[in-house]
Scaffold this active site. Structure first.
Site, PDB file in Angstrom:
ATOM      1  N   GLY A 116       0.542  -1.270  -0.217  1.00 14.36           N
ATOM      2  CA  GLY A 116      -0.072   0.110  -0.245  1.00 14.36           C
ATOM      3  C   GLY A 116       0.699   1.555   0.186  1.00 14.36           C
ATOM      4  CE1 TYR A 143       1.591   4.255   8.885  1.00 11.51           C
ATOM      5  CE2 TYR A 143       0.280   3.055   7.399  1.00 11.51           C
ATOM      6  CZ  TYR A 143       1.624   3.231   8.350  1.00 11.51           C
ATOM      7  OH  TYR A 143       2.777   2.013   8.629  1.00 11.51           O
ATOM      8  CG  ASP A 249      -4.814   4.899   1.472  1.00 11.12           C
ATOM      9  OD1 ASP A 249      -5.861   3.560   1.196  1.00 11.12           O
ATOM     10  OD2 ASP A 249      -4.153   4.870   1.687  1.00 11.12           O
ATOM     11  CD  GLU A 250     -12.014   2.524  -0.870  1.00 14.73           C
ATOM     12  OE1 GLU A 250     -12.612   1.279  -0.114  1.00 14.73           O
ATOM     13  OE2 GLU A 250     -12.868   3.549  -1.387  1.00 14.73           O
ATOM     14  CB  VAL A 251      -4.697   0.806   1.133  1.00 14.51           C
ATOM     15  CG1 VAL A 251      -3.367  -0.395   2.106  1.00 14.51           C
ATOM     16  CG2 VAL A 251      -3.806   0.988   0.023  1.00 14.51           C
ATOM     17  CE  LYS A 252      -7.118  -1.339   8.912  1.00 13.87           C
ATOM     18  NZ  LYS A 252      -6.050  -0.721  10.220  1.00 13.87           N
ATOM     19  CB  THR A 305      12.199  -6.079 -10.072  1.00 11.56           C
ATOM     20  OG1 THR A 305      13.176  -4.554 -10.268  1.00 11.56           O
ATOM     21  CG2 THR A 305      12.022  -7.027 -10.413  1.00 11.56           C
TER      22      THR A 305
END
Length: 448
Positions: A116, A143, A249-252, A305
Site C-alpha cells: 500500500g 496513514y 486511499d482504499e488500501v484498508k 521489479t
C-alpha cells in the site's frame, strides 16, 4: 496462559536479537505458527480468534482453499516476471478486472506495486505530473504508508518525526466525536469544508496549484473515523469547482471491508483514482492504483521489479471471485451491523467506551477516562488489548491518541464468531475497569 520458558518466549527472544525495532509495533507476546479461517495458533498451540485479519489483509480468511489453489497453481506455472519489461497474463487479467470495478465514465488504467505504501507513493509522484499542478492536500490522522511519498501524505502521530516532502498540506479530518470546533453550531463536515474552501485553497494551497485531495473514505489508523454522510459529496463538488482530482486511499477500506466493494461507494461519489493493497494479493505482496488513464500515460517511469508478479496477481483474481461467489461483501455488512450493535450494548454498560463507530467490518470503540471531557484513555486501551489476548481474542488499538480499539476481522466471520468476540471484549472491559490488571505485563508492548 503462562508463557515463561515457552516456545513463544524463545522465538521472541531470538527475534529481538536479530530484527530491528523499527520494524515492530507490538501489543502482546504472540508468535503465529499457523493460521486457518479466523483462528490463529501460536508456537505453543494456543488458539486465538482473530479480529484484526493481519491488519485488514485477510479478507477471505487464512488459507482460503480457492485462494490457496490459485496461488499454488500459478507457482507451478511461472514463479516471477518483470512486468516493466514483459507482462504476465495474470497481471493483465487483474488490471482488467480492477478497471471494470471502478465507477466513472472515463478511460481507466491500472498500475501495480507490492505494498500500500508503494501505491500511495505512486500517487504522490504522479498526480502532480498528470495534472501539471505541484501541490497536494491530505488529512491529519491519515496513514498512507512508509515510503517518502506516502509518508508525506500521511498525518498520523506515529509518523510525525519523519520529514516528508514540502508540497503536501494537511487539514483536519471531519470527526463527529472530536470536531475542529466543539463549540460551533456547524457540523463537522461544514467546519472542514469551509476551512478548506475559504482558507486552504485561497492562501495555503492555492486551488490553481492543487493537483488532488487524497484521503481515506473512512480513516482507519487515525481512529476508525466515519465522516458525516454529506462530507464526501461536498468534497467532490468542491474539487469539481476547481478542477482538482479527488483520490481515495482504499488500501484498508477497499475490497469489501466496509460492506461495499470500495469504501467511497457509500457516499455515491466517483473518484478520479484509488489506491489498493493489503487484501489485494490474497496475503501476498501486491498493490495497485486504478484511475484515469492520464495518471499513468506519460514519460515519467514509476515501476517495481516485482509489482504485479504472477502468484500475487492470481491470488488477487481469486480474492475477487471469492468475494462475489461467497457473498462476503454482504456478510461484512451483516456481521458489521451485528458487531456495531454489540459494541453499543457494551457502551451502555462500560464507562470506558466513549464512542463506537464504523462501517461493515471496519469498526472502532474509543476509550475515554471521562465521557464529558472525552479525555483519551490510552493506557486502558493497551490494557484491554492485552487482556483480550490473554482471553483468546486478537484486537489492537489505534488512533492519534492510541485509545481506539479497532476490529477488522476476516470477512468470513460468522454470527457465532462475532458473539464470542463480543463476550471476550465484555470480560476484558470488566477486568480493566475493576483495576485488577497487572501493568507490568505492558512493558515492551507500547503498540503505536
Amino acid at each position: 496462559m503462562s508463557r515463561e520458558g515457552t516456545a513463544t518466549e524463545s522465538l521472541l527472544a531470538r527475534e529481538d536479537a536479530a530484527i530491528g525495532d523499527c520494524l515492530k509495533i507490538r501489543f502482546y507476546p504472540l508468535v503465529v505458527e499457523r493460521a486457518e479461517g479466523v483462528t490463529l495458533t501460536d508456537a505453543d498451540g494456543n488458539e486465538y480468534l482473530d479480529f484484526i485479519a493481519a491488519g485488514g489483509v485477510v479478507q477471505t480468511g487464512y488459507r482460503h482453499p480457492r485462494v490457496r489453489e490459485a496461488i499454488v497453481g500459478e507457482l507451478d506455472t511461472s514463479w516471477s516476471t518483470m512486468h516493466c519489461c514483459y507482462p504476465g497474463r495474470r497481471a493483465v487479467e487483474l488490471a482488467e478486472r480492477l478497471c471494470s470495478l471502478l465507477p466513472g465514465d472515463f478511460r481507466k488504467k491500472a498500475w501495480f506495486g507490492t505494498t500500500g505504501s508503494d501505491a500511495n507513493d505512486c500517487l504522490a509522484k504522479l498526480l502532480p505530473v498528470a495534472t501539471g499542478r505541484p501541490r497536494l492536500i491530505s488529512f491529519t490522522g491519515a496513514y498512507h504508508g512508509q515510503t517518502l511519498g506516502s509518508a508525506s501524505l500521511s498525518g498520523h502521530s506515529a509518523q510525525a518525526r519523519v520529514l516528508g516532502t514540502g508540497n503536501v498540506t494537511k487539514i483536519p479530518y471531519p470527526d463527529p466525536y472530536r470536531p475542529m470546533d466543539a463549540s460551533s453550531s456547524a457540523s463537522a463536515s461544514e467546519q472542514v469544508l469551509t476551512y478548506l474552501s475559504e482558507r486552504v485553497l485561497t492562501s495555503i494551497s492555492p486551488a490553481a496549484d492543487t493537483a488532488a485531495i487524497v484521503l481515506e473514505p473512512i480513516q482507519s489508523d487515525g481512529g476508525d473515523i466515519v465522516p458525516p454522510d454529506d462530507f464526501l459529496p461536498g468534497l467532490r463538488q468542491l474539487c469539481d469547482r476547481h478542477g482538482i482530482w479527488l483520490v481515495f486511499d482504499e488500501v484498508k477500506t477497499g475490497l469489501g471491508r466496509t460492506g461495499a466493494m470500495f469504501g467511497f461507494q457509500h457516499s455515491g461519489v466517483v473518484p478520479d483514482a484509488v489506491s489498493l493493497g493489503k487484501p489485494l494479493g490474497g496475503g501476498l505482496p501486491l498493490s495497485a492504483v486504478v484511475g484515469r488513464a492520464e495518471l499513468f500515460d506519460h514519460d515519467v517511469p514509476n515501476l517495481f521489479t516485482l509489482g504485479g508478479s504472477p502468484a500475487p496477481a492470481a491470488g488477487g483474481l481469486a480474492v475477487l471471485d471469492v468475494l462475489a461467489d461467497e457473498n462476503l461483501i454482504v456478510n461484512a455488512k451483516v456481521r458489521g451491523e451485528q458487531l456495531l450493535e454489540g459494541l453499543r450494548e457494551l457502551q451502555s454498560r462500560h464507562r470506558l467506551i466513549g464512542d463506537v463507530r464504523g462501517r461493515g467490518l471496519l469498526l472502532g470503540a474509543e476509550l475515554v477516562a471521562d465521557r464529558k471531557t472525552r479525555e483519551p484513555a490510552a493506557t486502558d486501551a493497551a490494557r484491554l488489548v492485552y487482556r483480550c489476548f490473554e482471553l483468546g481474542l486478537i484486537v489492537m488499538y489505534t488512533g492519534l491518541h492510541s485509545n481506539v480499539i479497532e476490529l477488522t476481522p476476516p470477512l468470513i466471520l460468522t454470527e457465532e464468531d462475532a458473539l464470542r468476540g463480543l463476550d471476550i471484549l465484555d470480560r476484558g472491559l470488566t477486568d480493566i475497569e475493576s483495576g485488577t490488571f497487572d501493568d507490568t505485563k505492558l512493558a515492551g508492548y507500547a503498540g503505536w
